[in-house]
Enzyme design. Structure first.
Site, PDB file in Angstrom:
ATOM      1  CB  SER A  59      -0.274  11.887   6.729  1.00  0.00           C
ATOM      2  OG  SER A  59       0.365  11.149   5.705  1.00  0.00           O
ATOM      3  CG  ASP A  67       5.576   7.302  10.091  1.00  0.00           C
ATOM      4  OD1 ASP A  67       5.196   6.852   9.142  1.00  0.00           O
ATOM      5  OD2 ASP A  67       5.144   8.521  10.223  1.00  0.00           O
ATOM      6  CG  HIS A  93       1.760   7.686   8.974  1.00  0.00           C
ATOM      7  ND1 HIS A  93       2.716   8.682   8.531  1.00  0.00           N
ATOM      8  CD2 HIS A  93       0.895   7.974   8.191  1.00  0.00           C
ATOM      9  CE1 HIS A  93       2.362   9.487   7.936  1.00  0.00           C
ATOM     10  NE2 HIS A  93       1.159   9.085   7.594  1.00  0.00           N
TER      11      HIS A  93
END
Lengths: 447, 458
Positions: free
Chosen positions: A251, A345, A378
């Site tokens: 991320s 995601d 994600h």
């Protein structure tokens, strides 16, 4: 008399059932085999997993099985006919764990103390149950330990140079390849992935770069120098091979990894792994980039919500800009790069970023491997722990707020993505960090 | 404190050899390949009776290497084993699949690094490896050295090393100290609601309270009481009446998580004799089955323990010693007397009996006793209850598998430390331990856990 004979019958039946889980003490990324034996052929039973996490919340998973002609159930080989997972799922009891009915919403399972194991109780109940497990006496139960740290792995807190970090050294004299491990926008010092990497022979340092002690004391976000200091700790450590250091980011951690890998004069990476992130970020030559990234990523206009009012942030960086000053020039990368993205995601446009053509145009496409997983979200983490499609997230800002963020991902597909990507990440790291003197080329044939 | 101790174990073992900041590692790394091999033990945490796979990768192809194991016991003695290997064309060595060409074991031996361990050169004499604290694991260091090394492992730096944990106690097994009705011991209960079959577990003439076998039995689903019936080293003081053992048995039987009609007996050496006595003579308890390891049936009828030992002492003039002054007790009670009053009335036994003995037992004539017991039980029509397993070249101390073999160890006799010869040769003894444990668990499964479906696998 009827009650007494029922009790005797139940006791007699209970005494027969043999439940075993092997290994009873394993690493978090190892599979186990759950075996039920000594029941009648065709016997209907429920295998149940229970875990009380560090936050004190109860999690459960269960599956319905029918015993074979030899009076046994092997979770690794037999299909579940219903429950929190179905079909043949050797590790379903782990990845399908969910908070018990009536729990607080928005929970996410993360082990913060990696020096103790996760203790999961696996039981077997008569019949196909879906609720009320607490009120029934199981036929048998065993305890399984799941560890992030292999025996002999050493945990070393690092505070020198103003760092807030933990270094995990594999057992043995070394020297070992090194790795800088970065999590995302939630901050904190999260150790479990680094501990697991050390259990696989890589000296890994988990680094807190959003909420480190120095930021808490000075109010200032860190800059290049902070990451370069962390890199130097690895490079200069007597038990770490200075020429074989990698970075792994998830991320927001991907943004940092790519920025450092391309623009830092100090950090020389052997390879990099970027999970669920993007190369989109303003490049302005300033070293105070963490602060500017946080601002760049907080464009409230593009925030969306789903029907449940969960926050969708993927549009903040969309469309992928064509302006080069808004992207890390990944074409300048000289080391192998593994991108792991989930196609569902909802938090970052990681798939779209991965498809951007910068590497191709620069002629170093051979260094890039992309693992793209349909219906994965994600938070692609090490395997065999539950993933949350949405969870409570506390933002890092001057006015922190807790929101329910939509990560995306369908549970089965997401768990497949976690298992597959972790295995391939370990291969990628092994080949590039332990392999021959030339950095490895494209990994496709090995993965 | 435990976690810290485990994490720093590496530096404890290799105190003088871990490179530190002052001397720098660069010097070492220039002597080694840039990237070391990777050694793995799978599973890294296991029960002591589980096998593991030791593998080394990233070696140059065709390299001679030595796989080495090191363990620091609770008594602070160092035990080690090693095997000589050659890596294959991919640069790997797999102990489970490859041949050891030399060392403390040879051939294809997945667990050789454990069962062939012996005290390092310079150690005290007569050592025996026994786990006292079962709540923490046995830590074994497994390393790989370059070349075929025979000695001086302490002065060299290995190419790679890893730690493995060997446990007697499975996760969730509960340990309960017992001190009631005059009985002292430790009860281990398996995880789960139960109820479970039970076991009374008795060791031999060394005395004291040894928990490790009961911990292991509980990890296999048996609620097992490790019984202390005399203080360590004070055999002569053992004065318990048989009611002591019967009470201990009842403590197990009456536990709310034990199935009352499925309690067995497990004994080794003197403990085995106690088990046989209870099975034959007790009118108070009814064991479901009995495992007798390295035991016998020589017992003056009507005698208590004190009288038993006096009877043995009266034969002590028959004691022999070998050329190293190690005491050989087996001849003390040979030949097996014809006089029935000197032997347990094994014809009265009504439960299945498993007798496990080593043919090279130098401490007790266990095979001769087993032969005589079979004869007596046959005469009483009870032969169908008896199963005998005898192992060539195995000695007296037949313990759970993969523990090192000691042919002779220290023993406190009448307050004096002597060395007793137990017998057995290392490899056959290790095979006997592995095979007998498998047979013992199958025997217990058959008699203490019901099998409703005759086709169910054991």
């Amino acid at each position: 008399f009827g009650l007494w004979s029922t009790k005797m019958f139940q006791e007699k039946k209970r005494c027969c059932v043999k439940l075993s889980v092997h290994p009873s003490r394993g690493l978090m990324d190892e599979k186990f085999t759950v075996l039920v034996q000594n029941v009648l052929p065709g016997f209907q039973l429920t295998v149940y997993a229970f875990y009380k996490c560090e936050g004190g919340y109860s999690w459960e998973a269960f599956a319905h099985y029918t015993a074979s002609a030899t009076g046994a159930v092997n979770v690794s080989e037999d299909p579940s006919r219903g429950g929190t997972y179905s079909g043949v799922e050797p590790m379903g009891l782990m990845w399908s764990l969910r908070p018990v009915p009536g729990s607080k919403s928005g929970l996410r399972m993360r082990k913060m103390n990696v020096q103790t194991p996760m203790e999961v109780t696996i039981s077997v109940y008569q019949g196909h149950l879906t609720e009320g497990f607490v009120d029934q006496v199981p036929l048998a139960a065993v305890v399984v330990e799941r560890w992030y740290m292999a025996p002999g792995v050493r945990r070393i807190p690092i505070t020198e140079g103003g760092l807030t970090a933990t270094l995990f050294l594999p057992s043995g004299p070394g020297p070992f390849p090194g790795l800088l491990d970065l999590w995302g926008g939630g901050g904190k010092l999260v150790e479990y992935r680094a501990a697991l990497l050390a259990s696989h022979g890589i000296a890994a340092m988990a680094l807190d770069y959003l909420t480190p002690q120095i930021t808490k004391e000075t109010g200032k976000m860190v800059d290049y120098e902070y990451f370069e200091a962390a890199y130097r700790v690895l490079e200069q450590h007597p038990q770490i091979l200075g020429s074989r250091i990698a970075m792994l980011g998830l991320s927001f951690g991907t943004s940092v990894t790519l920025r450092m890998a391309v623009y830092s004069q100090v950090i020389k990476l052997r390879c990099a792994v970027c999970i669920s992130g993007s190369h989109v970020q303003p490049i302005d030559g300033s070293h105070l980039f963490v602060f500017s990234l946080l601002s760049f990523f907080s464009n409230a206009d593009k925030t969306r919500f789903n029907e449940e009012q969960h926050v969708i942030w993927r549009d903040l960086l969309m469309p992928i800009p064509t302006d080069a000053s808004l992207k890390v020039d990944v074409g300048r990368l000289r080391c192998p790069l593994l991108l792991v993205v989930g196609e569902d995601d909802q938090n970052w446009p990681s798939y779209e970023s991965a498809m951007d053509e910068m590497m191709q145009r620069a002629g170093n496409e051979h260094l890039l491997t992309v693992l793209s997983y349909p219906n994965a979200g994600h938070l692609i983490e090490p395997p065999f722990t539950p993933s949350a499609r949405a969870s409570a997230f506390k933002t890092i800002s001057n006015t922190p707020q807790t929101v329910m963020v939509l990560w995306g991902g369908e549970p089965v597909a997401h768990s497949v993505a976690q298992e597959d990507s972790w295995r391939k990440t370990l291969v990628f790291l092994r080949v590039n960090l332990y392999g021959g003197s030339q950095p490895g080329a494209k990994m496709k044939n090995l993965l | 404190m435990l976690r810290h101790a485990r994490g720093s174990l590496w530096s404890v073992y290799f105190k003088t050899r871990v490179p530190d900041h002052r001397t720098g590692l660069r010097r070492w790394s220039s002597m080694h390949r840039a990237v070391p091999p990777v050694i793995s033990v799978t599973p890294s945490r296991a029960l002591v009776d589980e096998t593991f796979r030791v593998a080394v990768q990233n070696l140059p192809p065709g390299s001679p290497v030595t796989l080495h194991s090191l363990h620091r016991s609770e008594d602070e003695d160092l035990w080690e084993a090693f095997g000589h290997y050659v890596s294959d064309s991919r640069g790997t060595v797999s102990v489970a699949d490859d041949f050891s060409f030399g060392g403390t074991y040879t051939g294809k031996e997945a667990m050789g690094l454990l069962w062939s361990m012996s005290p390092v050169p310079g150690s005290r004499e007569g050592l025996r490896l026994r786990k006292k604290n079962v709540c923490i694991p046995q830590l074994v260091n497994i390393s790989v050295y370059g070349g075929h090394v025979e000695e001086g492992f302490g002065e060299r730096l290995p190419l790679a090393s890893t730690l493995t944990e060997r446990w007697h106690l499975g996760p969730g097994v509960r340990r309960i100290e017992i001190s009631e009705r005059g009985v002292r011991g430790t009860l281990f209960i398996p995880p789960g609601p139960g109820p479970f079959p039970g076991m009374l577990d008795m060791w031999g003439g060394g005395g004291g309270l040894l928990e490790y076998r009961s911990a292991l039995l509980a990890s296999h689903g048996y609620a097992s009481l490790a019984l202390e019936y005399f203080t360590a080293g004070e055999l002569k003081s053992a004065d318990k009446e048989f009611s002591y053992f019967e009470t201990a048995f009842n403590i197990v039987r009456e536990h709310p998580q034990v199935i009352p009609d499925r309690v067995g007996l497990f004994g080794l050496s003197l403990g085995s004799l106690m088990a046989s006595y209870l099975a034959a003579e007790s009118s108070v308890i009814e064991p479901r089955c009995c495992v007798c390891v390295s035991g016998g049936h020589l017992y003056p009828r009507g005698a208590n323990l004190q009288q038993l030992f006096r009877a043995y002492s009266s034969h002590s003039h028959k004691l022999r010693v070998d050329e190293h002054n190690r005491e050989i007790w087996r001849s003390i009670n040979l030949p097996i007397p014809e006089d029935l009053s000197q032997k347990l009335d094994v014809g009265k036994i009504n439960c299945p009996m498993l007798l496990v003995n080593g043919i090279d037992d130098q401490n007790w004539p266990t095979v001769e006793c087993a032969e005589d017991m079979a004869h007596m039980m046959r005469a009483a029509g009870k032969e169908h209850l008896l199963t005998r397993i005898e192992y060539p070249d195995a000695g007296h101390l037949i313990e759970p598998p993969y523990s090192p073999h000691s042919r002779a160890t220290k023993f406190i006799k009448d307050g004096v430390t002597v060395i007793l010869l137990w017998g057995g040769q290392t490899k056959p003894h290790a095979d006997a331990q592995e095979d007998s444990w498998r047979n013992i668990l199958a025997f217990l499964q058959k008699h203490l856990y019901c099998t409703q479906n005759p086709k169910a696998k054991m």
